[in-house]
Design an enzyme around this catalytic site. Structure first.
Site, short mmCIF file in Angstrom:
data_model
loop_
_atom_site.label_atom_id
_atom_site.label_comp_id
_atom_site.label_asym_id
_atom_site.label_seq_id
_atom_site.Cartn_x
_atom_site.Cartn_y
_atom_site.Cartn_z
CG HIS A 367 15.33 -2.38 8.00
ND1 HIS A 367 16.48 -2.93 8.50
CD2 HIS A 367 14.45 -3.39 7.93
CE1 HIS A 367 16.31 -4.20 8.69
NE2 HIS A 367 15.09 -4.51 8.35
CB CYS A 680 -3.15 -1.03 13.30
SG CYS A 680 -2.55 -2.65 13.81
C1 PEP Z 1 0.01 -5.94 10.06
O1 PEP Z 1 0.50 -7.05 9.92
O2 PEP Z 1 -1.03 -5.55 9.48
C2 PEP Z 1 0.63 -4.97 10.96
C3 PEP Z 1 0.04 -3.84 11.27
O3 PEP Z 1 1.87 -5.26 11.43
P1 PEP Z 1 3.21 -5.12 10.55
O4 PEP Z 1 2.83 -4.43 9.27
O5 PEP Z 1 4.13 -4.34 11.39
O6 PEP Z 1 3.58 -6.54 10.37
#
Ligand code: PEP
Ligand code: MG
Length: 755
Positions: A367, A680
Site C-alpha cells: 500500500h 487500464c
Molecule cells: C489490472 O489488473 O490490470 C488492474 C488495472 O487492476 P489492479 O492493478 O488494481 O488489480
C-alpha cells in the site's frame, strides 16, 4: 581467575577516562589497546579497522611489532581477522595456527602467540573492524572474557562512528563507514530523488555507555522491561486487534521475546560488564542484527526483525523518546528510510521536501508503494541491509527507475544524478507543452488518454496531466490507507469530490477490489493458499453484499444529476454482472423512495482480467455498457505468472504474440458489439506497449498521470494505420519469435517515434 582489579568493569572505567582525555586519535587508540591487554592479561591486543576498499588495517597494537601499525593488513575473508569480519562472529582458539584460515603476517611478529580471541567491532550489526587479544600460552578464553571483549569492542565502534579515526591510515583510503555504497534493490516507483536520510524509526542514540553502578542499571533495565511487557499485553487485550491474524501474531512474538530469558540474561551480563542499560540493549541488538544478516530462512529473519523492533521499543522505554517520525524537525530535501511502513505513516511526513523512500522490504503492490506512486515519490524496495548502512542525516540518492540506492554518493555519482534530475525536469516541461494539444495520431486517429486514480491526492493531477478523464478509480485505495472502515458519508464525499474535480470529464469508479494481495489493515485476515485466486473483489462483494450495497448507494448519491460509470473487478462469469445489476436496481429503488435525485445516466462495465471471460465475450458485451482490460491481472493469469514476484517479473513479455492475440480478440469483439473499450493496466502507460495497443485497435487507454505526457508524445508521431498493417498480420503468423517487441522497436525507430 582474574582479580577484581582486572575485571571488565575496571576496564570500562579506564576506557571512559581515556575517552575523556584530550588526546590525538592515535594516542587514544594506543592507550586503549594497552589497557585492554593489561586488563585481560593478554600479551597482545590489536585493533584492525575496516577501510573503504574492503581491507582491514592494523590501527594499533600492544605486543605486536609497532612498525606493523598501518602497514599490516588483511582483506575481508582473509586470515583469522578477515574471517571474523566476514562472518561477524567471534573466534576463540587455543592454537591459532591450526585454524584453516590462519594467515601469517611476518611484519607483525605474531608467530610466537598461540591462543587467539577476536571479536567483530559492530555497530547496528555492521562490521567496522576487529579487536583481537593473543597469548603465548595455549588456552581457550572463558565465556566472560569473550563477553568482556565484545563489550569493549562497542567502545571502539563508537570511536570509529564518531569519525575520530578517519585520516589515520597512510594510503588516505577512507574508512568503510564513510564509503559510498550502492544497494541494488527493486524499482517500485519511478523517479530520482536526492536528499538526506531520515530514518523512519530513528535510532535512539546511546550517548552514555559506561555505568556508575551495576545494581541500579539492572533495576532500570528490569523496570523498563516490565513497562514494555505491560504495554504489549495491553495491545493484545485491545478488542479491535483481537481477531486480526497477522498483527496479533507479531505481538505474540513480541510477548514471547520480552519474556525470553536468554535475551534478558545477555543484557544483564553486558550491564555487569560496565555498560549502561541502554548501551546493553544496543549491544545485544547489534549482535542480533549481525546474526539476522547471516540468516537465510525468511521465517527466522522475520522473527529476528520482530526481536529488533522489540529492542527499539525497550530503548525508547529507557530513554523516553517518543515513537514515530520526527517530520516537523526535518528541513531540506529528505529521503525516508524504513524497513517497511503503512501507507498512512507515509502521509504523516510533510510532502514538501520529501524526495524519496527506501524500504528494506516492500513489494510493488504494497500500500505504501501505491500511495508513494500516487504522490510521485520514487521508491526503491528490497534494499537489503539498508538499515544497518544508513545513518540519519547522511546523503542518499534514490533511483526509482533502476532500483538503486546510493548511500554517501561519490561526487561524480551525485553530479550525474543531479544532471538526470534536470533532464527529467526538461522532459517534463516538454510534456507539459503537449497538454493542450490533441491526442491524435499523424493519420488522424483520436486516442483517449485517461488517468488512473483512487485517492483525493490524485485529483490535482487531472488538470496537470491533461487527462481526458479517470479511466480507473480504484475505490479500494481509500479503504487501504484508512485505519478503519471509511464511513458511507466519507465514501460519498470522496466520490463527490472526484466528480467535481473531473467536471464534464468521465470518471469510471471500480467497485471494491479487496482481498487477494489488497488487504485492509483493520479487516479480518483470511489465510488463503493462493490469495490472488481466492475470495476477492466481486466474489467477496456478492457473498457479503453489505459492502457493495453501501458503496453503490454512496456512488449513486454522489453522481446525482450527472453521468455515473461503475465498473466491476475480477469478473469471471457473466452471471456475476447480472447479480450486481440486481443490487444496483434495489439501491436505486430505495433511494428513489426516499426522494433522492438519481444520476442522469448510469453505465455498468466489467473489467476483463480473468481468462474465462475470453470465452464469454459475446454474452458479456450484451450485458454491459463498456469493458476495460486489466492487463496486470489478465497477464498474470494468462501466463500463470505472479505479478508481484520479482523472480519472474521479466520472464514473459506482455508484448508476446500470445498476449497480443488475446488483446486483439477483445478489441474485435468490443468493436463488433460497439462497446467502448479501455485498457487500464500498467501496460497502457509504457509508450512502446501503448503504441502496440493502438495498433491492435485500442482507442482509449488509462494510466498513471505521469505516463500521459510520454504516451501522448509517442502517439503524436505515430501513423496508426501503417502500424496496424504491420502488426496485425505479424501476430497471426504461426512461426517466428515469441515476442513482438523487436518488430515494434524497429517500427518506432524507422518512423522516428520516441518511446
Ligand atoms: C489490472 O489488473 O490490470 C488492474 C488495472 O487492476 P489492479 O492493478 O488494481 O488489480
Ligand atoms: Mg486487477
Amino acid at each position: 581467575m582474574r582479580s577484581v582489579a582486572t575485571g571488565p568493569r575496571v576496564l570500562l572505567r579506564r576506557l571512559r577516562e581515556v575517552m575523556a582525555e584530550s588526546l590525538g586519535a592515535q594516542q587514544r587508540l594506543d592507550k586503549i589497546v594497552k589497557h585492554i591487554a593489561a586488563n585481560m592479561v593478554a600479551e597482545v591486543c590489536s585493533v584492525y579497522v575496516l577501510r573503504a576498499d574492503g581491507v582491514l588495517e592494523l590501527f594499533a597494537t600492544e605486543g605486536l611489532n609497532p612498525g606493523a601499525v598501518h602497514e599490516a593488513s588483511l582483506k575481508i575473508g582473509q586470515g583469522l581477522v578477515g574471517t571474523i569480519a566476514a562472518t561477524a562472529r567471534a573466534l576463540n582458539l587455543d592454537n591459532a595456527r591450526e585454524h584453516p584460515a590462519f594467515a601469517y603476517l611476518p611484519e607483525t611478529g605474531e608467530e610466537i602467540f598461540n591462543s587467539f580471541l577476536g571479536v567483530p567491532i559492530l555497530r547496528s550489526g555492521r562490521v567496522l573492524g576487529v579487536l583481537v587479544v593473543q597469548n603465548q600460552a595455549k588456552r581457550l578464553y572463558a565465556d566472560d572474557e569473550v563477553e568482556a571483549l565484545e563489550t569493549t569492542a562497542m567502545v571502539l565502534a563508537e570511536l570509529i562512528a564518531a569519525g575520530e579515526l578517519e585520516g589515520l591510515n597512510k594510503q588516505g583510503t577512507g574508512l568503510d563507514l564513510s564509503r559510498p555504497v550502492q544497494i541494488d534493490g527493486a524499482a517500485l516507483a519511478e523517479g530520482i530523488g536526492l536528499g538526506y536520510i531520515v530514518l523512519h524509526e530513528p535510532r535512539v542514540v546511546v550517548t552514555n555507555l559506561f555505568n556508575e553502578d551495576v545494581d541500579s542499571e539492572i533495576v532500570r533495565l528490569r523496570e523498563a522491561l516490565g513497562r514494555l511487557r505491560i504495554s504489549i499485553d495491553d495491545l493484545l487485550d485491545r478488542r479491535e486487534i483481537a481477531s486480526d491474524g497477522e498483527h496479533r501474531e507479531v505481538l505474540e512474538a513480541y510477548r514471547m521475546f520480552a519474556n525470553d530469558r536468554g535475551w534478558v540474561r545477555r543484557m544483564e551480563e553486558a550491564i555487569a560488564n560496565g555498560l549502561t542499560a541502554e548501551a546493553a540493549v544496543e549491544k545485544v541488538q547489534s549482535d542480533n542484527r549481525a546474526r539476522m544478516m547471516r540468516q537465510q530462512d525468511p521465517y527466522l529473519r522475520e522473527r529476528l526483525h520482530d526481536f529488533e523492533d522489540l529492542a527499539f521499543r525497550l530503548l525508547r522505554e529507557l530513554v523516553g523518546k517518543p515513537h514515530g517520525p520526527i517530520a516537523e524537525s526535518i528541513s531540506g530535501d529528505y529521503i525516508v528510510v524504513a524497513r517497511n511502513m503503512g501507507a498512512a505513516e507515509l502521509l504523516d511526513y510533510s510532502r514538501e521536501n520529501l524526495r524519496g523512500l527506501v524500504l528494506e522490504e516492500g513489494a510493488p503492490t504494497s500500500h505504501v508503494v501505491i500511495v508513494a506512486r500516487a504522490l510521485g515519490i520514487p521508491v526503491v524496495g528490497q534494499a537489503h541491509n539498508i538499515l544497518s548502512l544508513a545513518e540519519s542525516g547522511k546523503a542518499i540518492i534514490v533511483d526509482g527507475d533502476d532500483g538503486l540506492a546510493h548511500l554517501r554518493p561519490a561526487p561524480d555519482v551525485e553530479t550525474a544524478y543531479a544532471e538526470k534530475v534536470r533532464f527529467r525536469a526538461r522532459r517534463q516541461a516538454a510534456y507539459d507543452q503537449l497538454r493542450a494539444l490533441p491526442s491524435c495520431t499523424v493519420d488522424g486517429v483520436d486516442v483517449e488518454l485517461m488517468m488512473n486514480a483512487g485517492l483525493a491526492m490524485d485529483l490535482p493531477q487531472l488538470d496537470q496531466s491533461g487527462a481526458a478523464g479517470i479511466g480507473l478509480f480504484r475505490t479500494e485505495l481509500q479503504f487501504m490507507v484508512a485505519s478503519r472502515f471509511p464511513r458511507p458519508s466519507e465514501q460519498e464525499e470522496l466520490y463527490r469530490a472526484t466528480l467535481a474535480a473531473a467536471g464534464d470529464r468521465d470518471v469510471t469508479f471500480r467497485t471494491l477490489d479487496i482481498g487477494g494481495d489488497k488487504v485492509l489493515p483493520y479487516g479480518n485476515v483470511i489465510q488463503e493458499e493462493n490469495p490472488a485466486l481466492g475470495w476477492r473483489a466481486i466474489r467477496l462483494s456478492i457473498d457479503r453484499p453489505g459492502l457493495i450495497r453501501m458503496q453503490i448507494r454512496a456512488l449513486l448519491k454522489a453522481g446525482a444529476g450527472r453521468k455515473l460509470k461503475v465498473m466491476l473487478p475480477m469478473v469471471t462469469e457473466v452471471r456475476e454482472v447480472r447479480k450486481v445489476k440486481e443490487i444496483v436496481a434495489r439501491e436505486v429503488a430505495v433511494l428513489e423512495r426516499f426522494g433522492h435525485a438519481m444520476p442522469s445516466r448510469f453505465e455498468l462495465g466489467s473489467m476483463i482480467e480473468v481468462p474465462a471471460l475470453l470465452w464469454q465475450l459475446d454474452e458479456l458485451m450484451q450485458e454491459v455498457d463498456f469493458v476495460s482490460v486489466g492487463s496486470n491481472d489478465l497477464f498474470q493469469f494468462i501466463m500463470a505468472s505472479d505479478r508481484g514476484n520479482p523472480r519472474i517479473a521479466t520472464r514473459f513479455d506482455p508484448l508476446s504474440r500470445s498476449f497480443l492475440r488475446v488483446l486483439r480478440r477483445i478489441a474485435v469483439k468490443a468493436g463488433q458489439y460497439q462497446r467502448s473499450l479501455t485498457l487500464c493496466g500498467e501496460l497502457a502507460g509504457k509508450p512502446l506497449a501503448a503504441m502496440a495497443l493502438i495498433g491492435l485497435g485500442y482507442r482509449s487507454l488509462s494510466m498513471s498521470s505521469s505516463s500521459i505526457g510520454p504516451v501522448k508524445a509517442m502517439l503524436r508521431q505515430l501513423d496508426a494505420r501503417q502500424l496496424a498493417e504491420k502488426l496485425l498480420p505479424a501476430i497471426e503468423e504461426p512461426i517466428g519469435g515469441q515476442t513482438m517487441r523487436e518488430l515494434l522497436i524497429d517500427f518506432a525507430d524507422s518512423h522516428g517515434i520516441h518511446y
